[in-house]
Each structure stands twice: as structure tokens, then as C-alpha cells.
Design a protein around this motif. Structure first.
Motif, PDB file in Angstrom:
ATOM      1  N   GLY A 194      30.550  65.422  70.765  1.00 12.47           N
ATOM      2  CA  GLY A 194      31.672  66.061  70.121  1.00 12.47           C
ATOM      3  C   GLY A 194      32.810  65.113  69.796  1.00 12.47           C
ATOM      4  N   LEU A 195      32.642  63.820  70.124  1.00 14.30           N
ATOM      5  CA  LEU A 195      33.646  62.836  69.745  1.00 14.30           C
ATOM      6  C   LEU A 195      33.423  62.443  68.298  1.00 14.30           C
ATOM      7  N   SER A 196      34.477  62.214  67.569  1.00 13.04           N
ATOM      8  CA  SER A 196      34.377  61.776  66.201  1.00 13.04           C
ATOM      9  C   SER A 196      34.696  60.288  66.167  1.00 13.04           C
ATOM     10  N   VAL A 197      33.656  59.467  66.394  1.00 10.07           N
ATOM     11  CA  VAL A 197      33.844  58.015  66.464  1.00 10.07           C
ATOM     12  C   VAL A 197      32.816  57.313  65.585  1.00 10.07           C
TER      13      VAL A 197
ATOM     14  N   ASN B 100      40.799  62.822  64.491  1.00  8.77           N
ATOM     15  CA  ASN B 100      41.214  64.065  65.155  1.00  8.77           C
ATOM     16  C   ASN B 100      41.648  63.827  66.597  1.00  8.77           C
ATOM     17  N   VAL B 101      42.409  62.782  66.814  1.00 11.53           N
ATOM     18  CA  VAL B 101      42.928  62.457  68.141  1.00 11.53           C
ATOM     19  C   VAL B 101      44.230  63.240  68.322  1.00 11.53           C
ATOM     20  N   SER B 102      44.273  64.099  69.301  1.00 14.43           N
ATOM     21  CA  SER B 102      45.468  64.901  69.544  1.00 14.43           C
ATOM     22  C   SER B 102      46.560  64.044  70.162  1.00 14.43           C
ATOM     23  N   PRO B 103      47.660  63.818  69.439  1.00 13.10           N
ATOM     24  CA  PRO B 103      48.723  62.974  69.988  1.00 13.10           C
ATOM     25  C   PRO B 103      49.430  63.608  71.182  1.00 13.10           C
ATOM     26  N   ARG B 104      49.264  64.898  71.357  1.00 14.91           N
ATOM     27  CA  ARG B 104      49.879  65.572  72.505  1.00 14.91           C
ATOM     28  C   ARG B 104      49.109  65.327  73.792  1.00 14.91           C
ATOM     29  N   PHE B 105      47.817  65.047  73.678  1.00  8.65           N
ATOM     30  CA  PHE B 105      46.979  64.977  74.870  1.00  8.65           C
ATOM     31  C   PHE B 105      46.315  63.630  75.111  1.00  8.65           C
ATOM     32  N   VAL B 106      46.316  62.740  74.128  1.00  6.27           N
ATOM     33  CA  VAL B 106      45.619  61.455  74.251  1.00  6.27           C
ATOM     34  C   VAL B 106      46.633  60.316  74.169  1.00  6.27           C
ATOM     35  N   THR B 107      46.549  59.404  75.130  1.00  3.95           N
ATOM     36  CA  THR B 107      47.436  58.238  75.144  1.00  3.95           C
ATOM     37  C   THR B 107      46.624  56.958  74.955  1.00  3.95           C
ATOM     38  N   GLU B 108      47.319  55.861  74.753  1.00  4.84           N
ATOM     39  CA  GLU B 108      46.648  54.566  74.657  1.00  4.84           C
ATOM     40  C   GLU B 108      45.895  54.272  75.948  1.00  4.84           C
ATOM     41  N   ALA B 109      46.497  54.606  77.084  1.00  6.17           N
ATOM     42  CA  ALA B 109      45.843  54.379  78.377  1.00  6.17           C
ATOM     43  C   ALA B 109      44.554  55.193  78.494  1.00  6.17           C
ATOM     44  N   ASP B 110      44.554  56.421  77.958  1.00  9.09           N
ATOM     45  CA  ASP B 110      43.339  57.246  77.972  1.00  9.09           C
ATOM     46  C   ASP B 110      42.218  56.571  77.184  1.00  9.09           C
ATOM     47  N   LEU B 111      42.560  56.051  76.009  1.00  7.21           N
ATOM     48  CA  LEU B 111      41.545  55.387  75.184  1.00  7.21           C
ATOM     49  C   LEU B 111      41.032  54.114  75.846  1.00  7.21           C
TER      50      LEU B 111
ATOM     51  N   ASP C 119      50.714  60.089  63.532  1.00  9.29           N
ATOM     52  CA  ASP C 119      50.945  60.868  62.310  1.00  9.29           C
ATOM     53  C   ASP C 119      49.650  61.373  61.681  1.00  9.29           C
ATOM     54  N   THR C 120      48.609  60.554  61.740  1.00 13.06           N
ATOM     55  CA  THR C 120      47.346  60.909  61.084  1.00 13.06           C
ATOM     56  C   THR C 120      46.260  61.318  62.074  1.00 13.06           C
ATOM     57  N   LYS C 121      46.614  61.396  63.352  1.00 18.49           N
ATOM     58  CA  LYS C 121      45.670  61.790  64.402  1.00 18.49           C
ATOM     59  C   LYS C 121      44.441  60.883  64.431  1.00 18.49           C
ATOM     60  N   GLN C 122      44.681  59.570  64.310  1.00 19.26           N
ATOM     61  CA  GLN C 122      43.598  58.597  64.326  1.00 19.26           C
ATOM     62  C   GLN C 122      43.907  57.508  65.355  1.00 19.26           C
ATOM     63  N   ALA C 123      42.862  56.808  65.742  1.00 21.22           N
ATOM     64  CA  ALA C 123      43.029  55.666  66.644  1.00 21.22           C
ATOM     65  C   ALA C 123      41.985  54.617  66.302  1.00 21.22           C
ATOM     66  N   LEU C 124      42.333  53.361  66.555  1.00 21.69           N
ATOM     67  CA  LEU C 124      41.417  52.237  66.397  1.00 21.69           C
ATOM     68  C   LEU C 124      41.379  51.492  67.717  1.00 21.69           C
TER      69      LEU C 124
END
Length: 101
Positions: free
Chosen positions: A95-98, A41-52, A70-75
Motif C-alpha cells: 500500500g506504499l506508493s514508492v 501521498n505522504v501525509s505531512p501531518r503524520f510523517v516526518t523526516e525521522a519517520d522516513l 505542499d505536494t505530499k511527496q518525499a524523496l
């Protein structure tokens, strides 16, 4: 480690095999901890690689970040298993889904 077993083969030669490993006894053995943390559930509009990188880098070196918009996921791959576990442990209940992937 499983006990070593021997059996006679052919003209007296001996072959060694290992007994098969026991089946997993619980979910933790099916998915052992990993240096990779999976975000959902990573919002592509608000979260960047730099943020992570900034969020995760507090717990140790980050080697790789993959943001799948596309799938609102990150690794995120940490340098060590301990860094990944520290991140997950410190963010439980926020509240993070990790999870360690």
C-alpha cells in the motif's frame, strides 16, 4: 557500445565520431533505476523526516531525505542503488506508493 565510424575530412585528415545511440526500447530505459526513491501521498501531518529515515534505513544508509509538504511527496536518497532497489522490492504490495525515481 555503438561501432566507431571514421570519415575523411579536408586534406586527408581523419575525424572520428560515434554513431548516435539507439532509441530506448522500453520504459525501463526511459527511467533507469536510481538511488532516489520517490514517495507520493505522504501525509505531512503524520510523517516526518525521522519517520522516513527509520523506515528506509533498515535497507541501508540514507544520505538525504527531502519532505515536500505542499505536494505530499518525499524523496529519499540511499547510499547505493542496491539499497534503494531492496527497499522498493521489499515494500511492493504494502500500500506504499514508492518507486525508484
Amino acid at each position: 557500445m555503438a561501432p566507431r565510424m571514421s570519415a575523411a575530412v579536408g586534406g586527408g585528415a581523419e575525424a572520428s565520431t560515434l554513431a548516435p545511440p539507439p532509441p530506448p526500447s522500453g520504459p525501463s530505459q526511459l527511467n533507469p533505476p536510481s538511488r532516489v526513491v520517490h514517495f507520493r501521498n505522504v501525509s505531512p501531518r503524520f510523517v516526518t523526516e525521522a519517520d522516513l529515515r527509520a523506515l528506509c534505513g533498515v535497507h541501508g544508509p540514507v544520505e538525504i531525505v527531502v519532505l515536500v509538504r505542499d505536494t505530499k511527496q518525499a524523496l529519499v536518497q540511499f547510499a547505493t542503488l542496491e539499497n534503494a532497489q531492496a527497499f522498493v522490492t521489499s515494500h511492493l504490495g504494502e500500500g506504499l506508493s514508492v518507486e525508484c525515481a
